[in-house]
Design a protein around this motif. Structure first.
Motif, PDB file in Angstrom:
ATOM      1  N   MET A   1      57.065  43.242  51.938  1.00  0.00           N
ATOM      2  CA  MET A   1      55.795  43.147  51.214  1.00  0.00           C
ATOM      3  C   MET A   1      55.679  44.308  50.218  1.00  0.00           C
ATOM      4  SD  MET A   1      52.867  41.731  50.596  1.00  0.00           S
ATOM      5  CE  MET A   1      52.905  40.459  51.863  1.00  0.00           C
TER       6      MET A   1
ATOM      7  N   ARG B   1      47.370  47.968  58.374  1.00  0.00           N
ATOM      8  CA  ARG B   1      48.575  47.235  57.978  1.00  0.00           C
ATOM      9  C   ARG B   1      48.542  45.811  58.514  1.00  0.00           C
ATOM     10  NH1 ARG B   1      53.168  49.143  61.426  1.00  0.00           N
ATOM     11  NH2 ARG B   1      51.992  47.769  62.839  1.00  0.00           N
ATOM     12  N   ASP B   2      48.240  45.652  59.779  1.00  0.00           N
ATOM     13  CA  ASP B   2      48.238  44.320  60.387  1.00  0.00           C
ATOM     14  C   ASP B   2      47.179  43.425  59.748  1.00  0.00           C
ATOM     15  OD1 ASP B   2      50.265  45.209  62.012  1.00  0.00           O
ATOM     16  OD2 ASP B   2      48.993  45.487  63.779  1.00  0.00           O
TER      17      ASP B   2
ATOM     18  N   LEU C   1      48.426  42.411  56.230  1.00  0.00           N
ATOM     19  CA  LEU C   1      49.485  41.402  56.271  1.00  0.00           C
ATOM     20  C   LEU C   1      48.915  40.026  56.588  1.00  0.00           C
ATOM     21  CD1 LEU C   1      52.341  43.381  58.055  1.00  0.00           C
ATOM     22  CD2 LEU C   1      52.285  42.616  55.669  1.00  0.00           C
TER      23      LEU C   1
ATOM     24  N   ALA D   1      47.336  38.802  53.395  1.00  0.00           N
ATOM     25  CA  ALA D   1      48.356  38.398  52.429  1.00  0.00           C
ATOM     26  C   ALA D   1      48.928  37.030  52.781  1.00  0.00           C
ATOM     27  CB  ALA D   1      49.465  39.444  52.373  1.00  0.00           C
ATOM     28  N   GLU D   2      49.186  36.807  54.068  1.00  0.00           N
ATOM     29  CA  GLU D   2      49.725  35.516  54.498  1.00  0.00           C
ATOM     30  C   GLU D   2      48.735  34.394  54.226  1.00  0.00           C
ATOM     31  OE1 GLU D   2      51.707  33.377  58.446  1.00  0.00           O
ATOM     32  OE2 GLU D   2      50.850  35.390  58.605  1.00  0.00           O
TER      33      GLU D   2
ATOM     34  N   ASP E   1      52.467  37.740  47.631  1.00  0.00           N
ATOM     35  CA  ASP E   1      53.720  38.446  47.859  1.00  0.00           C
ATOM     36  C   ASP E   1      53.603  39.934  47.539  1.00  0.00           C
ATOM     37  OD1 ASP E   1      54.774  36.258  45.269  1.00  0.00           O
ATOM     38  OD2 ASP E   1      53.762  38.183  44.981  1.00  0.00           O
TER      39      ASP E   1
ATOM     40  N   LEU F   1      50.507  43.327  47.789  1.00  0.00           N
ATOM     41  CA  LEU F   1      49.166  43.844  48.066  1.00  0.00           C
ATOM     42  C   LEU F   1      48.872  44.994  47.113  1.00  0.00           C
ATOM     43  CD1 LEU F   1      49.408  43.841  51.940  1.00  0.00           C
ATOM     44  CD2 LEU F   1      47.664  42.593  50.649  1.00  0.00           C
TER      45      LEU F   1
ATOM     46  N   PHE G   1      53.763  50.819  56.690  1.00  0.00           N
ATOM     47  CA  PHE G   1      54.473  49.651  56.210  1.00  0.00           C
ATOM     48  C   PHE G   1      55.986  49.841  56.242  1.00  0.00           C
ATOM     49  CE2 PHE G   1      50.498  47.931  54.714  1.00  0.00           C
ATOM     50  CZ  PHE G   1      50.729  46.569  54.627  1.00  0.00           C
TER      51      PHE G   1
END
Length: 305
Positions: A1, A265-266, A269, A272-273, A278, A280, A303
Motif C-alpha cells: 500500500m 494502520r488496520d 487498510l 482502502a479495501e 491503491d 492512502l 506500515f
C-alpha cells in the motif's frame, strides 16, 4: 500500500505565524522523503486563520528544491480561480526542472465553475504532452480531488487520477470510487484511486485521543464561526465544551481515524479495501510540529512491519 501525505500547512499555537508554518511544511516534505512516503501535496486555502498555504504551486516549487526523490504536488489547485493554460504552463515549468516528480492535483471545493470539465480535459491534454507514459501514474500526472461523488467519473473518462476526500465526507465514498473505476475501465484507462484520510496517532491510546480532541476542538470552532490556529493538547484539555460543541465534535469524529499506530494502520487498510484504493493520502492536524512529524513517523513504521 502506497502512503502519501496531504499537508494543509497549518497555523498552530506552537507555530502561529505564516513563516513558521511554511518552514514546518517544508521540513515535513524532507522528513516524508526520509520516511519513504510516495508523495506529499500542499493544499490551497485563502483568507484562512488556520492554514498558511494560499499558493500550493509555490510550496511545490520550494519543496522540490529541498528534496531529491519524493513526488511533490498540489492538493489541490482550486481550478475555478484559474485558466487551464495558466496551470499547465506554471506546473509545466516545474516538470521541466524536476522531470516526473511533479503531481498536479486540482479541485473546486464548494466553488462553481461551468467550465470545470473542459479545464480538466485541457490539462490532461497539455500536461500529458510533457510526460512519458507511465503505468503507475495517471495521464499528465493530473489528479482530481473530490468528496461528493459527482465529479468521480470525469477523471476516469479522461485518464486522470481520482482522490476521494474521506476526511471531508466520511460516508458515501465507496460508490464514488467505484464510479471512477468503472468510467476508467469503460474508457480504456488504468484507474489510479487514492483515499485521503485524516488521522491522529501516538505511541499511547491516551495521547492519540488527546491529539484528536485538540483537532476536534479546532474543527468545531471553525464550524461554528471561530476560525483560528490548531489548539494545543493543553488548551483542549482545559477547555469547557458547550453541549452544542460536544454534539458537533461527535459528528466530526466520524471523519477521523484515531488510535495507536497499529490500530490506525488496520483501520486505514480496511477503508482502502472498502474504497478500492491503491494509495492512502494521510493528513493530520496537530499543534506541535514535532508531534506531527512523530505521527507520520510512527505510521510509516507500522506500515513497514
Amino acid at each position: 500500500m502506497r502512503l502519501s501525505i496531504l499537508d494543509q500547512v497549518p497555523l498552530t499555537e506552537h507555530a502561529p505565524t505564516v513563516p513558521e508554518a511554511l518552514s514546518s511544511g517544508l521540513q515535513l516534505a524532507q522528513e516524508a522523503e526520509h520516511l519513504g512516503y510516495h508523495r506529499i501535496w500542499f493544499a490551497e486555502h485563502h483568507h484562512s486563520k488556520s492554514f498558511a498555504s494560499a499558493a500550493p504551486e509555490m510550496m511545490t516549487a520550494l519543496a522540490l528544491e529541498r528534496t531529491k526523490r519524493i513526488r511533490i504536488g498540489t492538493g489541490a489547485i482550486l481550478l475555478p480561480y484559474y485558466q487551464a493554460q495558466q496551470v499547465a504552463e506554471s506546473m509545466g515549468l516545474l516538470v521541466a526542472v524536476h522531470p516526473d516528480r511533479v503531481d498536479i492535483g486540482v479541485g473546486r471545493a464548494a466553488l462553481s465553475d461551468p467550465h470545470y470539465a473542459q479545464k480538466i480535459a485541457a490539462l490532461v491534454h497539455d500536461l500529458d504532452a510533457v510526460h512519458e507514459p507511465s503505468d503507475t501514474e495517471p495521464a499528465g500526472r493530473l489528479w482530481v480531488l473530490g468528496a461528493g461523488g459527482s465529479t468521480a467519473p470525469l477523471p476516469g473518462t479522461l485518464g486522470a487520477g481520482y482522490v476521494h476526500g474521506h476526511f471531508l465526507r466520511p460516508t458515501g465514498g465507496e460508490p464514488a470510487t467505484r464510479a471512477y473505476r468503472e468510467a476508467a475501465a469503460n474508457a480504456g484507462h488504468r484507474a489510479h484511486t487514492v483515499l485521503a484520510v485524516r488521522f491522529a496517532t501516538a505511541d499511547t491510546e491516551d495521547k492519540a485521543q488527546a491529539l484528536a480532541d485538540a483537532l476536534l476542538l479546532w474543527r468545531v470552532r471553525k464550524d461554528l464561526g471561530n476560525d483560528g490556529p490548531i489548539p494545543s493538547v493543553d488548551t483542549a484539555a482545559s477547555y469547557r465544551w458547550s453541549d452544542q460543541e460536544r454534539a458537533r465534535a461527535s459528528e466530526r469524529r466520524q471523519a477521523l481515524i484515531v488510535g495507536t499506530p497499529d490500530s490506525v494502520r488496520d483501520q486505514l487498510l480496511a477503508l482502502a479495501e472498502a474504497h478500492g484504493a491503491d494509495e492512502l493520502m494521510l493528513n493530520t492536524l496537530v499543534c506541535d510540529p514535532a508531534d506531527r512529524l512523530e505521527s507520520y513517523r510512527l505510521l510509516a513504521q507500522s506500515f513497514s512491519k
